[in-house]
Each structure stands twice: as structure tokens, then as C-alpha cells.
Design an enzyme around this catalytic site. Structure first.
Site, PDB file in Angstrom:
ATOM      1  N   THR A  12       1.132  -1.392  -0.335  1.00  0.00           N
ATOM      2  CA  THR A  12       0.132   0.223  -0.207  1.00  0.00           C
ATOM      3  C   THR A  12       0.885   1.280  -0.066  1.00  0.00           C
ATOM      4  OG1 THR A  12      -1.629  -1.137   0.786  1.00  0.00           O
ATOM      5  CG2 THR A  12      -1.385   0.773   1.613  1.00  0.00           C
ATOM      6  N   ASP A  67       1.621  -6.591  -4.140  1.00  0.00           N
ATOM      7  CA  ASP A  67       0.966  -6.990  -3.114  1.00  0.00           C
ATOM      8  C   ASP A  67       1.802  -7.947  -1.800  1.00  0.00           C
ATOM      9  OD1 ASP A  67      -2.195  -6.049  -1.853  1.00  0.00           O
ATOM     10  OD2 ASP A  67      -1.085  -7.747  -1.039  1.00  0.00           O
ATOM     11  N   SER A  68       2.007  -7.572  -0.656  1.00  0.00           N
ATOM     12  CA  SER A  68       2.199  -8.830  -0.064  1.00  0.00           C
ATOM     13  C   SER A  68       1.438  -9.971   0.302  1.00  0.00           C
ATOM     14  CB  SER A  68       2.447  -8.019   1.522  1.00  0.00           C
ATOM     15  OG  SER A  68       1.141  -8.014   2.005  1.00  0.00           O
ATOM     16  N   SER A  69      -0.025 -10.101  -0.122  1.00  0.00           N
ATOM     17  CA  SER A  69      -0.806 -11.426  -1.006  1.00  0.00           C
ATOM     18  C   SER A  69      -0.013 -12.453  -1.234  1.00  0.00           C
ATOM     19  CB  SER A  69      -2.341 -11.204  -0.073  1.00  0.00           C
ATOM     20  OG  SER A  69      -2.823  -9.871  -1.543  1.00  0.00           O
ATOM     21  N   THR A  99       1.466  -4.869   4.304  1.00  0.00           N
ATOM     22  CA  THR A  99       1.405  -4.649   5.830  1.00  0.00           C
ATOM     23  C   THR A  99       0.923  -6.199   6.215  1.00  0.00           C
ATOM     24  OG1 THR A  99      -0.894  -4.208   5.991  1.00  0.00           O
ATOM     25  CG2 THR A  99       1.362  -2.959   6.326  1.00  0.00           C
ATOM     26  N   ASP A 100       0.051  -6.524   4.692  1.00  0.00           N
ATOM     27  CA  ASP A 100      -0.601  -7.809   5.285  1.00  0.00           C
ATOM     28  C   ASP A 100       0.179  -9.401   5.002  1.00  0.00           C
ATOM     29  OD1 ASP A 100      -3.001  -7.186   5.175  1.00  0.00           O
ATOM     30  OD2 ASP A 100      -2.826  -7.879   2.939  1.00  0.00           O
TER      31      ASP A 100
HETATM   32  N1  ASP Z   1      -2.607  -5.920   0.661  1.00  0.00           N
HETATM   33  C1  ASP Z   1      -1.236  -5.152   0.898  1.00  0.00           C
HETATM   34  C2  ASP Z   1      -0.255  -5.673   1.005  1.00  0.00           C
HETATM   35  O1  ASP Z   1      -0.426  -6.185   1.736  1.00  0.00           O
HETATM   36  C3  ASP Z   1      -1.832  -3.958   2.363  1.00  0.00           C
HETATM   37  C4  ASP Z   1      -1.329  -3.345   2.491  1.00  0.00           C
HETATM   38  O2  ASP Z   1       0.173  -2.985   2.329  1.00  0.00           O
HETATM   39  O3  ASP Z   1      -1.254  -2.436   4.153  1.00  0.00           O
HETATM   40  O4  ASP Z   1       0.283  -5.179  -0.174  1.00  0.00           O
END
Ligand code: ASP
Length: 206
Positions: A12, A67-69, A99-100
Site C-alpha cells: 500500500t 501486493d504482499s498477499s 502490511t498483510d
Molecule cells: N494488501 C496490501 C499488502 O499487503 C496491504 C498493505 O500494504 O497494507 O501488500
């Protein structure tokens, strides 16, 4: 002058537009340079200046902005390899990450990068740097400043919303609030307010 290597993997923090999509590292670096006090790859206003360079995350020579997911254990290894390849040239390291799964990557890196003598600090944000009201700028500046100015720090950490947490103790605890990470079973290694307060007794020895 200390030198910090900033590895931009996506998340994000580097998103823009509607729907949000990650910027390439070069565009993100330009946006960072337009922020107050961050022109020309330097954090201004410090007694000892910090130089930083923002580099894209690459896998087999191909740039990846994730995206970290969508990250998997191979990414943990690739991030560790990219940091190791630059280890000798820099005084500290920041990994910009979604963050994920940041807690998983921080945990994995802490085992992949053992015996560190320099800090590796992961951060990201709940709201992109491209948005007006965001947590990206303080998280980015805080992480770079800690990575460049805390010679006693020699481990993998997460810095988020003014808390520096041990990487393999940190978990995401909130999907909406800026206070998104905590380490319920270990106190913060440092808190950042008007000045950083580092709890040196908690740090891994160098
Ligand atoms: N879906 C995003 C990720 O983990 C969420 C984030 O960065 O807060 O890449």
C-alpha cells in the site's frame, strides 16, 4: 554520513490511483523526493545526514512490485539475497513491504539473516504516500532514520506507527488503524516521539 538502502517491494505504501495499484520504484522514488526534507536522497535537518537510495525488488533480473498477499517463501529468500548482495555497501537497510504479510517476511528474514551487525527494518503503511493524509511518510522517515542512526541496532525489525518491534515477534493487529503492528510477547525495542527512545537492554547484541 550514513547510507541506507531502501528496498521497495510494493504494498500500500507505494500505491496510487483508483483502483489503487503499486507504482514502479522509480516513480515512488520521485514521489519520496518531492516530500519535505527528503530531496536528493537525503534526510535533511539531522545532525549527521543520512543518504538513502530506493531500489526495486528484483527476481532473476525482473522487477517485481508486489501486493504482499502474493508473496511466498521464495520471495523471503530473494529479499534476503538482495539485502546480502548490498550488505557491505550500506550502513542500514529498510524494506518497504505490504502490511498483510510483513510479519511473516520479518520473521523469515530474521532467520535467513543471522549474525547481523546492521539494522534491517521493514515498514509500510495503511494509507499510500500518494494520499494526502497518510501514515506512509512518518513510517518511511522513521524507518530510514532508525536504520541510519542507531549503530547498536543489528537485527530484523518492523517499524510502524512510532514503534520499533522485533521482527520475529511482531504481528499485524489492526487492518484500519495506523497502529497496525504490535509484539504482544516482547516490549518495543524503541519508540519514536520527539526523539527516538531505544531500549538498549532489549536489543540483540552485535
Ligand atoms: N494488501 C496490501 C499488502 O499487503 C496491504 C498493505 O500494504 O497494507 O501488500
Amino acid at each position: 554520513m550514513s547510507n541506507v538502502y531502501v528496498l521497495y517491494t510494493g504494498g500500500t505504501i507505494g500505491c496510487i490511483g483508483k483502483p489503487l495499484a503499486p507504482m514502479p520504484a522509480s516513480q515512488f522514488a520521485q514521489l519520496v523526493a518531492s516530500m519535505p526534507g527528503l530531496a536528493q536522497g537525503q534526510v535533511a535537518g539531522l545532525d549527521v545526514p543520512i543518504q538513502f537510495t530506493i531500489e526495486p525488488y528484483t527476481v532473476g533480473g525482473q522487477v517485481q512490485t508486489l501486493d504482499s498477499s502474493n508473496m511466498n517463501p521464495a520471495d523471503w529468500v530473494n529479499i534476503a539475497i538482495q539485502l546480502a548482495a548490498n550488505y557491505a555497501k550500506y550502513d542500514g537497510f529498510v524494506v518497504l513491504h505490504g502490511t498483510d504479510t510483513m510479519g511473516f517476511t520479518a520473521s523469515a528474514l530474521s532467520f535467513l539473516l543471522q549474525g547481523l551487525s546492521k539494522p534491517v527494518i521493514l515498514t509500510g503503511s495503511q494509507i499510500p504516500l500518494s494520499s494526502t493524509l497518510n501514515d506512509a511518510l512518518p513510517n518511511l522517515v522513521g524507518a530510514i532514520t532508525l536504520a541510519g542512526k542507531q549503530p547498536a541496532l543489528a537485527e530484523v525489525c518492523i517499524y510502524f506507527d512510532s514503534l520499533l518491534l522485533r521482527g520475529n515477534r511482531a504481528v499485524k493487529v489492526n487492518a484500519n488503524q495506523f497502529a497496525a503492528f504490535n509484539s504482544p510477547n516482547y516490549p518495543p525495542l524503541a519508540t519514536v516521539g520527539t526523539i527516538p527512545t531505544v531500549n538498549t537492554a532489549l536489543l540483540l547484541p552485535i
